[in-house]
Each structure stands twice: as C-alpha cells, then as structure tokens.
Design an enzyme around this catalytic site. Structure first.
Site, PDB file in Angstrom:
ATOM      1  N   CYS A 189       0.779  -1.492   0.197  1.00 43.93           N
ATOM      2  CA  CYS A 189      -0.457   0.256   0.108  1.00 43.93           C
ATOM      3  C   CYS A 189       1.194   1.149   0.046  1.00 43.93           C
ATOM      4  CB  CYS A 189      -0.432   0.024   1.343  1.00 43.93           C
ATOM      5  SG  CYS A 189      -1.670  -1.278   1.226  1.00 43.93           S
TER       6      CYS A 189
ATOM      7  N   CYS B 280     -27.176  37.338  -3.151  1.00 48.62           N
ATOM      8  CA  CYS B 280     -25.980  38.234  -3.803  1.00 48.62           C
ATOM      9  C   CYS B 280     -25.045  36.930  -4.602  1.00 48.62           C
ATOM     10  CB  CYS B 280     -24.983  39.258  -3.768  1.00 48.62           C
ATOM     11  SG  CYS B 280     -23.837  39.586  -4.908  1.00 48.62           S
TER      12      CYS B 280
ATOM     13  N   CYS C 201     -21.849  36.562  -4.745  1.00 51.27           N
ATOM     14  CA  CYS C 201     -20.952  36.604  -3.359  1.00 51.27           C
ATOM     15  C   CYS C 201     -20.588  35.591  -3.448  1.00 51.27           C
ATOM     16  CB  CYS C 201     -21.493  37.083  -2.731  1.00 51.27           C
ATOM     17  SG  CYS C 201     -22.265  38.311  -2.542  1.00 51.27           S
TER      18      CYS C 201
ATOM     19  N   ASP D 115     -26.078  -3.987 -18.944  1.00 51.84           N
ATOM     20  CA  ASP D 115     -25.649  -4.979 -18.341  1.00 51.84           C
ATOM     21  C   ASP D 115     -27.519  -6.424 -18.363  1.00 51.84           C
ATOM     22  OD1 ASP D 115     -24.691  -7.211 -17.775  1.00 51.84           O
ATOM     23  OD2 ASP D 115     -25.526  -6.816 -15.842  1.00 51.84           O
TER      24      ASP D 115
END
Length: 902
Positions: free
Chosen positions: A89, A155, A158, A581
C-alpha cells in the site's frame, strides 16, 4: 526571530512593537503602522503567512490549496491517509504521489497513516495529491461539513468570494456555496482545518456562519431560517412601503392627488414644499438604515475585499439618489437652473421593492428543497420493540441494532432490518418509486420508512440512525443539491465580472448624458446612472443553475433516482448511448419457471409435480426455480425416496414408486430414452433464451420444463422510452450470443455485445466513447463496477452490490430500468429549465441595462424610471426561482402512470 506578516521584516517577539491574536495564532509587528495595516484585513495576512514557503527541511504542518505566486520555494505538507494495510500500500501511494507534477519528495508512514509530501506550489496543490491518492485506490482522511450562511445569500455574485476565502484556508480541500439552499459544503482535512478557521474565512466576506448542521437538522434549520428571514424582510418591506407613500406624494406635487400645496401661493407654497422635502430626507434615512441596511453592510464587506456585488449596486444607487437630493435641497445654487430637484422617492421605493423581491425569493427558495422535507417526514416516530419478552413502544431514535421490532398492518417500518417471523406485502413506493407492494417473507430485507400493508411480522434491526437507507438517501440528495454542475462554474465566473462591468456602464452613462444630454443634463445624468445601477441583476444570473439543480435533484429523489452530483446530472442530459448489463438489469437476475410442456399422454400438472418433487432435494439454482414455480402453482410435492445427482447430466430419483429423471439430453441418452416427441419444443425454448430440461417417467419422455432469467415487468417499456428520447440502447453481457439475442428481441434492443468477459466490459464501454459520444452504463454487480467508472455516467441498480452503487454516479433505488429513463428525462428537463432561466437572466440584463441607460430616448423620448427599474430587478430574481419550481410538477414518460399521484 519571526517575520512581521505585513512587511516581512524579522522581529524579536520580546521586543516587538505590537502583537495580535488571530485564528489561534499570535502575530508580532515591527511597528504600530504594520499592526494597523494588519487590522484592516487580518484574515488575508494570516493566510499569506501560512502560505509562505519554508526550507525543504522545515514542515509546514498544514495543507492549503492557496498559493502566493509572488513567492518562490517548496512547501511540505502531511496528508492523513486511510486504508493503508501493508507495505505494498505504501509503495502504491508513494508511486502515485511522485507522479504528480512538482512533487520532489514523498514519504508514506503506514504506522501514522500519513504521507509527507514536498512539492512546488507553482505546479501542484493539495487537490492534485488527493486525486493521486484516490487513483491509487486509497483515501485522504478528509471530513465533510455543512455550514449555513446568515443572513440569507441574496447575491449570487458573492458565491465566488466566499469560495475563494475558503479555498485559501489551510486544510480545506473543496468548498461549494449553493445560493439555492444557502449552505456551504466543505471538504477538509481534520487537524489541518476546523470550524473556527472555516467560520473566520466566511465571516471575512461579510457573512456569518452558523454552527455546522447535521443531515436531520439541515432541513429543520433551513425551514426555520427561511421563515425567520422572510418575516424579517417583510417587516423591512412594510416599514419602507409605509414611508414610501408620503415620500412619493411629496415628490410629485404637480399631480392632482396632492392638493395641499395648492392651498398656498407664492413663497408659502415653495416653503411648504421645501419643508416636505426636508421631512422626506429625514424619514428616508431610517429606510436606508433599517430596510436597506443589509445592502450597505454587504457593500462594505465587498469593498474590503476589493470586489463588488449586488449589494454594491443597490447601495450606490439609493445612496447616490439621497445624497444628490440632499445637496440639491441644501445648496441648490451649485446646480444648473432646473436641475436641483430632489428625488427621495427613488431611495425609499427602490429599497422597498428590492426587499420585497428578496422576501418573495426566500419564500420560493423554501419550496425548491421540499423534497428533503418530504423524505424526512416519511420516518416513523416510534417503534414497538421486544425487550425482556415485553413489547414496548419507544422513540425510533432509541432503537438499537439487533432489536426485534413488531410491525402490524398499516404501520410504518421504523428502521432497516431483516424479517425473522411472519410475512407481508410492503409499500416501498416512498423510497423506490415503485407503486406496487412487494411481498416479503422470513429472511427478506425491509427498508425503514416504508409502509406495511397487510400481514404482521417481526424483524431484526440491522441499520439504525444515520446508517438507514432513508438517512443515506437524504445525505446523498443533500450532497447533490450542494454540488455544482459544470455550467454553474462558468456562470460564477461571469457573475464575478458582472457587477464591475455594470458600475463602469453606469459611470459612462453619467458622462454621456452630462456632456451630450439635453437640459437639465445633470438631472438626466444622475437619473440614468442610478437606474443602470438599480436595474442590473447579477442574482438572476447566478441563481439560475443552482435553483434548477436543487429542484431537479429533489424531484428525482421522489422517484427513487439518486443523483450523486451536479456534474452527473448535466452529463446525463447529454447522453447518446445507454449500455445495459443483462443479468439483474434487464432481467430479474434469478431463474424462474417459464414453461411446462407435456408429451406422450402426460398431463402438464402431473409433469410439473414429478419434476419438482424430483428436484426437491437438489441445491442447483435451476432445480430450485422449478420447485418454487410448482409451489406457486399449488402443486403438492413429495420428497423422493431415492435421489442421485449426476454432474453435468441432471438427477435420477424415485418419486412415489416411479423412476423420474430430470436433466439434459445427455441424461436421456444415458438411459436410452426416446426424446423425439419434445425435440421441437426444446429447440424453440432454447431459441427464446430459456434453459429446457427433459423429464422422463418410468423410461418414457413425459415432457419438458423450462426456466429462464425472466425479463423485469417494466424493462420493455423503459427501453422504449429511452429509444423515444433519442438514445441508442446496447446490451452488454457475458452470456452466449444466442441467449443474449433472444432477450434483446423481446425487449426491443437491436445491438448486442455478447460473450464479454467481466474484465473486458470497461474496454467495450471505452470503445463506444471513442467517437466522442456520451455513454451511460447501467449495472448491478461487482463485475460491472469498472465499466460504471469508465462510462461518462454510471447507473447502479439499488438492489445490486454496494461496490456497484459506490462506483456509480446515479443510483436507482427501485431496481427498475424505468429509473434510468426517468433519470435521463429529469436531467434533460433540469438543464433545459436552467438554460431557460439563464437565457431569461441574460436577456433581461442585456435589454434592461441599455434601456436604463437611455438608449430609447433619442428615438422615442422615453426614459426608464428608477422605480420601475427597482421593480424589474426584484421581479427578475423571483422569476428565476419560480421557473425552477416548475420542475416540481414535471411529468415523465417513464412514470406516466404514477406521475399524477406524485
């Protein structure tokens, strides 16, 4: 020695001229001037200090996506990791991180679960490292947080300022502001970022951050917040409206409905009018301070960040009108004759109209996210639990995993679980969208919030609280509502430039009218420039996509279609090919008895009884399908006295003294039984994709029974809907070509990819994408997961494996292909709705701003009143929200029969 965060000079903490505490850190300054400069924007200097490069041997100890391009050098960060279990890992993660441009060193510690990365911030940032870790098959130990903005976000321009502030916060990996729900969704690294830092970043933009909200709290908080804000805005509106009426009467003394000045003549009349204007100046001040206070505080916050937004436009427009009027009233001599006319009505009426528009917008916003409210209302409030042999009723929050719960007819199922006693039919329509009740027996799973219809049963709780299917659905819907579609990111960029452009146009309008306009030029210049500021509406542009996304995702959830994010929704609307599938997607995924054909004088009922009895002791899935089918038809089965399973052939048994053989042609040949009487039937059944099994009794061919993985009831209709909306439907399966073609013919699919190995499914999907067409993949199994990831949009059947669901962009809770058709229909409707709103918003501004600037005056002598501009601006925002709410009434072809009931 440490550095002054303002000037960069090295300072001794013991002899520093000043110090400041900010965001849990202490900063020292060389002089009081640097300290004062720091006080103007402490957040900015704090982040610059955190983002400064350090020596390669010095660890920064924080992750930041921000970078000061004026500085050079390498940075180091420690990323927390999850899923490290072995040395392999570590090697995999290191290799993945080293492949990122600009990374010069990586050390992964599996004991501490951390990755120490040295990198050049000019070439890469933390988001690149997170992606690299994920591609390696692991995760960065990040957490999610939702924060509500207060006051409400009116707004839309913003949005980018808030997101930029959050992205500049150390440890924040992702930040998305949704003006539709007024929530900020933040993905961050615990230990490197916390709520205090996030709150500081938000508040630096002029907004307040409430405490983090949980999934269950979000809707209640949202509803309460909307109600509070609506009531507050309505109070402000009525205050401004009441004052606006007399102010308007004073502003137009020549009109017949104001007769008071006519009672006087000469100087008395002028004195009275002047006194009334003075009174108007006084009473409009509280209108600006109370009703319009949020515009000025918002404008000031934007100014501190060297930016501008809608608040800036309204604050400039109303204050410019008031200041001009006041100066004209006090010293009219400085203005050309005939131009010193006050118009306080603009200040009062425009404020009232804009605030009214915001109030209506807040109320409409509350309706777009009602889908989550409906989902949470499905939750049962109590549960009947067996404890110590006693049945007691407790709040659903107190149910524990392992509790046995009693459910009676008409009850809501409180949590997820597995039936341990009894059977019933359960209405799962509120979760899956399926209208017909589903039969349940011992061993079957039940879903919390669904409704028991007929029988009584007991079940053992397996998932409670946040782990239930309903809680996961709510979380997924909230995440999707908080995400952004690609088109929304483009709109955010446009919105950020919109307000400065409007301010420039307003200044140019003033100059043109002042220099080239008719007399009184100054009055015309003031009115037109103010009107331009007032009529411009960045909100309508910025809210168009988020509001449609919230409504569309919610509507999909009502039908059991869960969209992971806005990008998946937008891409789904562009799909041209759908790959299905076969097993478990088009078909039910398990064999069922389909045909019983007798021969040589045997009755069909006797044939089925013999075959099912012979298979009673077999564990083969095909044998179990015959047994279940016979029992469903009411056959009385008898356990065989002799039983022998012959591998690759079938079973040899004795039932009620008769030799009964059930198997393939090899078994018949083994016993030299003439099967010519059923050969034609066998070939026909095999041509239909069914598995035919010969049945012989006492040495004679008695007939044939057939089983097959049967097609789901609604697959044919769903595939037809997909074709009707212009999609090419392709079947992808590992089955042999004959079986696949037989199923394809039944459901109306013309293109089949058969004999495809599980590891090759992703490659087949990739090949379909080569032509540039958008491809969607629908699957339910572990072997479908790579293909789901490879597709532009992956659809997972909700009844399938967790791996497939995790890999998918859209989850279908019902397990029906109708969900795929609906997902595509609702995605197209949502994007169509968003584009309608965008077109309307751009068209409004493109037409409104030139008209406000006076483009019609040279041709028709018409000028737009600032009052009308204010009303139009308020109406444009409300129109966008109202248009998004139309999606709540959307009816799709795929759910035509249930649309009226939703």
């Amino acid at each position: 020695m440490i550095k002054d965060p303002v000037c960069g000079m090295e300072v001794n903490p013991e002899t520093a001229a000043a110090k400041r505490d900010h965001m849990g850190q202490t900063f020292y300054f060389c002089s009081s001037q640097c300290a004062d400069t720091f006080d103007t924007d402490p957040h900015k200097f704090a982040h610059q200090t955190m983002a400064q490069p350090v020596a390669v041997n010095t660890a920064v100890g924080s992750a930041t996506t921000g970078f000061n391009s004026d500085l050079a050098g390498k940075l180091q960060i420690d990323l927390p990791l999850t899923g490290l279990t072995c040395s392999t890992c570590v090697t995999t993660v290191e290799r993945g991180l080293q492949a990122v441009p600009g990374v010069s060193g990586v050390q992964v510690n599996s004991l501490l679960d951390k990755a120490h990365v040295t990198y050049d911030p000019a070439q890469s940032d933390v988001s690149d490292f997170v992606s690299a870790v994920k591609k390696s098959g692991y995760q960065v130990g990040a957490a999610d947080m939702r924060v509500r903005l207060t006051p409400g976000l009116h707004c839309a321009s913003c949005v980018r300022f808030i997101e930029d502030a959050l992205y500049g916060t150390p440890g924040v990996l992702k930040a998305i502001v949704n003006p539709g729900t007024e929530l900020v969704q933040i993905n961050y690294v615990p230990g490197l970022a916390d709520f205090t830092a996030i709150k500081a970043a938000i508040e630096s933009t002029g907004y307040k951050a409430a405490r983090p909200v949980e999934s269950e709290e979000t809707v209640d908080d949202e509803t309460a917040a909307h109600q509070r804000e609506y009531k507050s805005l309505m109070r402000k509106f009525w205050f401004a409206a009441i004052i606006s009426i007399p102010v308007m009467l004073v502003a137009y003394p020549e009109l017949p409905w104001l007769y008071l000045p006519n009672l006087f003549v000469g100087e008395a009349s002028e004195s009275l009018i002047r006194a009334l204007f003075v009174l108007s100046a006084i009473v409009t001040l509280p209108v600006m301070a109370y009703s319009g206070g949020q515009f000025f505080t918002g404008a000031w916050a934007s100014f501190k960040h060297h930016s501008a937004d809608m608040n800036t436009l309204i604050a400039l427009g109303t204050s410019a009108a008031w200041i001009y009027s006041t100066v004209a009233l006090i010293i009219p001599s400085i203005f050309p004759e005939g131009t010193a006319t006050p118009f306080y009505d603009v200040t009062a009426v425009v404020t009232a109209l804009v605030v009214l528009g915001q109030a209506l917008e807040v109320r409409a916003k509350g309706q777009t996210s009602q889908a989550i409210r409906k989902l949470l209302d499905l939750q049962a409030k109590t549960a009947r639990v067996l404890r110590d042999g006693q049945e007691i009723e407790i709040p659903v929050e107190e149910v524990l995993v392992g509790d046995v719960i009693v459910v009676r007819p008409g009850d809501k199922i409180p949590v997820d679980g597995e039936i341990v006693d009894g059977r019933s039919a359960i209405d799962e329509s509120m979760v899956t969208g399926e209208s017909l009740p589903v039969d349940k027996k011992v061993g079957d799973e039940v879903i919390g919030a669904t409704v028991n219809t007929t029988g009584s049963f007991k079940f053992r709780a397996t998932k409670v609280g946040k782990d239930t299917a309903l809680a996961q659905i709510v979380k997924m819907v909230q995440d999707a509502m908080g995400s952004k579609a690609p088109i929304a990111r483009l709109v955010d960029v446009v919105s950020s430039y919109f307000v400065p452009a409007v301010m420039i146009i307003s200044i140019l309008t003033f100059l043109v009218w002042f220099n080239f306009g008719p007399s009184p030029a100054l009055a015309f210049a003031i009115v037109t420039s103010v009107t331009v500021l007032i009529i411009a509406c960045p909100c309508a542009v910025g809210m168009a996509v988020p509001m449609s996304l919230v409504a569309g995702v919610g509507k999909g959830a009502e039908h059991g279609v869960l969209v992971r994010n806005g990008e998946a929704l937008q891409t789904a609307s562009q799909l041209k090919i759908i790959v299905l599938d076969k097993t478990g997607t088009i078909t039910k995924g398990k064999p069922e008895l389909t045909d019983t054909i007798s021969a040589n004088g045997f009755e069909a009922t006797d044939l089925l009884r013999y075959a099912a009895s012979a298979d009673l002791l077999s564990e083969h899935p095909l044998a179990q399908a015959i047994v279940d089918g016979a029992r469903n038809q009411g056959a009385e089965l008898v356990e065989p006295t002799e039983f022998d399973a012959v591998p690759g052939h079938g079973v040899e048994t004795v039932v009620e003294g008769h030799q009964v053989l059930v198997g393939n042609i090899k078994l018949m040949q083994r016993h030299e039984i003439d099967a010519s009487a059923v050969e034609a039937a066998v070939h026909r059944l095999q041509g239909e994709g069914k598995t035919a099994m010969y049945v012989a009794v006492d040495g004679r061919a008695a007939g044939v029974v057939a089983v097959a993985d049967t097609i789901k009831e609604d697959s044919i209709q769903a595939i037809q809907v997909m074709r009707d909306v212009g999609l090419e439907v392709i079947m992808l399966t590992g089955d042999n070509e004959r079986t696949a073609l037989a199923i394809a013919r039944q459901v109306g699919i013309q293109r089949v990819l058969a004999d495809v190995l599980p590891e090759d499914k992703a490659q087949e999907v990739h090949m379909l994408k080569v032509g540039g067409l958008k491809v969607g993949m629908v699957g339910d199994g572990i072997n479908d997961a790579p293909a789901l990831v490879e597709a532009d949009v992956g659809f997972a059947i909700g009844t399938g494996t967790d791996v497939a669901i995790e890999a998918a962009d859209i989850t279908l809770m019902s397990g029906s292909l109708k969900g795929v058709a609906y997902a595509i229909e609702i995605s197209r409707a949502t994007m169509r709705n968003a584009k309608q709103s965008l077109f309307g918003a751009f068209a409004y501004n493109s037409l409104g701003i030139p008209i406000a600037a006076g483009i019609l005056y040279p041709f028709f002598g018409l000028l737009l009143s600032p009052l009308i501009a204010g009303a139009a601006m308020a109406a444009s925002s409300v129109t966008v929200v109202t248009n998004a709410n139309r999606l709540r009434f959307f009816k799709a072809k795929s759910f035509a029969e249930t649309a009226d009931a939703v």
